[in-house]
Design a protein around this motif. Sequence first.
Motif, PDB file in Angstrom:
ATOM      1  N   GLY A  29     -57.947  12.983  46.710  1.00 31.13           N
ATOM      2  CA  GLY A  29     -59.222  12.296  46.754  1.00 31.13           C
ATOM      3  C   GLY A  29     -59.132  10.923  46.127  1.00 31.13           C
ATOM      4  N   ASP A  30     -57.953  10.591  45.613  1.00 33.90           N
ATOM      5  CA  ASP A  30     -57.772   9.305  44.957  1.00 33.90           C
ATOM      6  C   ASP A  30     -56.520   8.679  45.559  1.00 33.90           C
ATOM      7  OD1 ASP A  30     -58.134   7.248  43.237  1.00 33.90           O
ATOM      8  OD2 ASP A  30     -57.552   8.322  41.428  1.00 33.90           O
ATOM      9  N   GLU A  31     -55.672   8.120  44.732  1.00 28.49           N
ATOM     10  CA  GLU A  31     -54.410   7.615  45.257  1.00 28.49           C
ATOM     11  C   GLU A  31     -53.435   8.775  45.293  1.00 28.49           C
ATOM     12  OE1 GLU A  31     -53.142   3.899  43.484  1.00 28.49           O
ATOM     13  OE2 GLU A  31     -55.246   3.345  43.302  1.00 28.49           O
ATOM     14  N   TYR A  32     -53.007   9.089  46.487  1.00 27.05           N
ATOM     15  CA  TYR A  32     -52.275  10.331  46.692  1.00 27.05           C
ATOM     16  C   TYR A  32     -51.166  10.078  47.708  1.00 27.05           C
ATOM     17  CZ  TYR A  32     -51.706  15.333  47.882  1.00 27.05           C
ATOM     18  OH  TYR A  32     -51.222  16.588  48.107  1.00 27.05           O
ATOM     19  N   ALA A  33     -49.938  10.413  47.318  1.00 26.37           N
ATOM     20  CA  ALA A  33     -48.782  10.168  48.185  1.00 26.37           C
ATOM     21  C   ALA A  33     -47.905  11.415  48.201  1.00 26.37           C
ATOM     22  CB  ALA A  33     -47.985   8.971  47.684  1.00 26.37           C
ATOM     23  N   ALA A  34     -46.911  11.424  49.061  1.00 24.23           N
ATOM     24  CA  ALA A  34     -45.999  12.565  49.128  1.00 24.23           C
ATOM     25  C   ALA A  34     -44.573  12.082  49.351  1.00 24.23           C
ATOM     26  CB  ALA A  34     -46.407  13.509  50.249  1.00 24.23           C
ATOM     27  N   ILE A  35     -43.633  12.875  48.835  1.00 22.51           N
ATOM     28  CA  ILE A  35     -42.209  12.632  49.065  1.00 22.51           C
ATOM     29  C   ILE A  35     -41.700  13.742  49.974  1.00 22.51           C
ATOM     30  CG2 ILE A  35     -39.929  12.426  48.009  1.00 22.51           C
ATOM     31  CD1 ILE A  35     -41.257  10.426  46.510  1.00 22.51           C
ATOM     32  N   PHE A  36     -41.000  13.338  51.009  1.00 28.40           N
ATOM     33  CA  PHE A  36     -40.538  14.243  52.073  1.00 28.40           C
ATOM     34  C   PHE A  36     -39.012  14.287  51.996  1.00 28.40           C
ATOM     35  CE2 PHE A  36     -40.654  14.578  57.069  1.00 28.40           C
ATOM     36  CZ  PHE A  36     -40.236  15.886  57.004  1.00 28.40           C
ATOM     37  N   ARG A  37     -38.494  15.475  51.795  1.00 30.47           N
ATOM     38  CA  ARG A  37     -37.042  15.639  51.685  1.00 30.47           C
ATOM     39  C   ARG A  37     -36.474  15.989  53.052  1.00 30.47           C
ATOM     40  NH1 ARG A  37     -34.108  20.745  48.898  1.00 30.47           N
ATOM     41  NH2 ARG A  37     -32.331  19.707  47.909  1.00 30.47           N
ATOM     42  N   ARG A  38     -35.624  15.131  53.565  1.00 28.77           N
ATOM     43  CA  ARG A  38     -35.072  15.317  54.910  1.00 28.77           C
ATOM     44  C   ARG A  38     -33.558  15.164  54.854  1.00 28.77           C
ATOM     45  NH1 ARG A  38     -38.048  11.306  58.854  1.00 28.77           N
ATOM     46  NH2 ARG A  38     -37.540  12.991  60.299  1.00 28.77           N
ATOM     47  N   PRO A  39     -32.858  15.589  55.899  1.00 29.60           N
ATOM     48  CA  PRO A  39     -31.400  15.420  55.898  1.00 29.60           C
ATOM     49  C   PRO A  39     -31.002  13.956  55.734  1.00 29.60           C
ATOM     50  CG  PRO A  39     -32.075  16.848  57.697  1.00 29.60           C
ATOM     51  CD  PRO A  39     -33.333  16.295  57.096  1.00 29.60           C
ATOM     52  N   GLN A  40     -31.823  13.037  56.257  1.00 25.66           N
ATOM     53  CA  GLN A  40     -31.489  11.610  56.184  1.00 25.66           C
ATOM     54  C   GLN A  40     -31.757  11.022  54.803  1.00 25.66           C
ATOM     55  OE1 GLN A  40     -33.573  13.277  58.213  1.00 25.66           O
ATOM     56  NE2 GLN A  40     -34.165  12.030  59.972  1.00 25.66           N
ATOM     57  N   GLY A  41     -32.460  11.754  53.945  1.00 23.97           N
ATOM     58  CA  GLY A  41     -32.770  11.226  52.623  1.00 23.97           C
ATOM     59  C   GLY A  41     -34.202  11.543  52.243  1.00 23.97           C
ATOM     60  N   TYR A  42     -34.667  10.905  51.159  1.00 26.02           N
ATOM     61  CA  TYR A  42     -36.057  11.082  50.738  1.00 26.02           C
ATOM     62  C   TYR A  42     -36.918   9.998  51.355  1.00 26.02           C
ATOM     63  CZ  TYR A  42     -34.540  14.488  47.252  1.00 26.02           C
ATOM     64  OH  TYR A  42     -34.024  15.598  46.632  1.00 26.02           O
ATOM     65  N   PHE A  43     -38.133  10.383  51.747  1.00 24.80           N
ATOM     66  CA  PHE A  43     -39.084   9.451  52.352  1.00 24.80           C
ATOM     67  C   PHE A  43     -40.394   9.542  51.588  1.00 24.80           C
ATOM     68  CE2 PHE A  43     -37.086   8.303  56.484  1.00 24.80           C
ATOM     69  CZ  PHE A  43     -35.959   9.098  56.391  1.00 24.80           C
ATOM     70  N   ILE A  44     -41.151   8.446  51.604  1.00 18.34           N
ATOM     71  CA  ILE A  44     -42.450   8.458  50.939  1.00 18.34           C
ATOM     72  C   ILE A  44     -43.509   8.016  51.929  1.00 18.34           C
ATOM     73  CG2 ILE A  44     -42.239   6.069  50.079  1.00 18.34           C
ATOM     74  CD1 ILE A  44     -43.696   7.121  47.499  1.00 18.34           C
TER      75      ILE A  44
END
Lengths: 315, 223
Positions: free
Chosen positions: B165-180
Amino acid sequence: MGGSGWCFPANRARIPSYVNVMAATRRRSGRRRAAAAIARPEGEAAPMSRITLDVAARSDLGRVRSFNEDSYVTDAERGVVAVADGMAEHKGAEVASRLATATLVQSLLAGQNLAPRAATHAAFAAANRAILERARADPALKGMGTTLALAWFQGERVSIAHVGDSRVYRWRAGRLERLTTDHSFVQSQLAAGQMTSAEARVSRSRQLVTRVLGAAEQMAPDLGEHEVLAGDVYLLCTDGLHDLVEDGDIAAALEVLAPNLDLAASTLVAMANDRGGRDNISVVVVRVDRKREPRRAPEPEPQGFFGWLRTKLGA
Amino acid sequence: MAKLVATRAGAALGSWFIERDRVVIGRAEGVGIRLEDQAVSKQHAAIELVGNDHILHDLDSANGTFVNGTRIARHLMRHGDVVEIIDFQLRYVDHKSVVGQDGERTMIFHASDAGTAAGPLGRSPGADARALDLKLPEGVLRVAGQDGGREIALDRALVALGRRGDEYAAIFRRPQGYFIARVEGKPPRVNGKPIPDDWQRLAAGDLIQVGLEKFELALAAPR
Ligand SMILES: [Mn+2]
């Protein structure tokens, strides 16, 4: 998918002209928000729905296949979402899946004055008939068929129906639940104790479905009715997703990305593609929220002590 | 069609296609795959077709049936499996299980044609297994500022940062690396720059800011 340095094959599926009406809305992977209320026969008081639906969807070719034979439909205003996974002896897989989703929606609209169960049954029967009739009219399409999974939101209830191995999941209160049981050879082997879940993962029978639309005159879906709660997230998907992506990763996407359904949908597709993308991948995600009270006209300045107290108490 | 390629002490013995729904391996005359050695039981093992799978059964043999070094009573055969009976080696070769150009194409065959498989409607055989041995990066987020020293493990598919509900992000772990990616609210900043929508790849040492919280991405050396 955005230009972020990673992309997957575009959806190049051909859209037959007879479902143009559906295609126009379906092929866009858009997001719709609407109160989940289906129109009632005139004169009848519609139950006040206290929930709203947010919907996003994606259908992706995957990384190996040349055609997208999946279809989906989202009609947030009427609370109808569905996915279908077509298959064919010769050709027509995509014709079958599109006929199924298009006919399903038309039939549900026509059957609004029926009870949900009867309307759902009638809609699956109509989709089945439409596929059989089309296959009879065009011998090249003989033997086409499709899975079909439906979630139909009506106020605070949802009707779930399916045929084949397309699934409906629900994320609620920290848990992912599967609301459908695959009509598949592997599922029947598992149920009979003839196969372990470790074997099921690597089985080459994973592609065998035991019930589809378009295979026989009589075709009954499995039906379920569930209560809908604010905060629920529903996922409808074809096997291109659930065959490759573990339930734990599906749960993570629905939990962490629930506020941004477009991102949730594209991330689920990306997960399947990261794991090989061996089949077409289709996902529809639906988030249920409590309807916000419509904004009232600004109230007059609270007067005196009691007015001040009332604002403090939030009354 | 799947086949068994047989060798004994390194010498090729030939190969057998598995054409029937049940093929017996043993010493007796008339079995599908005959292994002539006294230590092999007359009916030692059998391969059965179940759906699209070949299932190997040991038939209570005296000396056992092994697959890839492990003694089995029942085993779902996968491309490349090596069946060992005494000093015979039977390699299971099934090219259908390797993903073809058109992947897992969806096809129906009618119940009446489906033969032994209890008449399921079918699509083409599934390729062998999901790619479960995904190579994923190993990393943590080091929390900067007041909470300095604290670490957030990045050992799951998705890790949430910030507040809903505010500033909210996610980190995605994939074979190619980490993504945000931004999930909602103002976009997160990477090395001071707000990132555009959708997943953006991160590099080791990147400084991430979500709301007032700051993190640094630390990656383990690739193994
Ligand atoms: Mn599929």
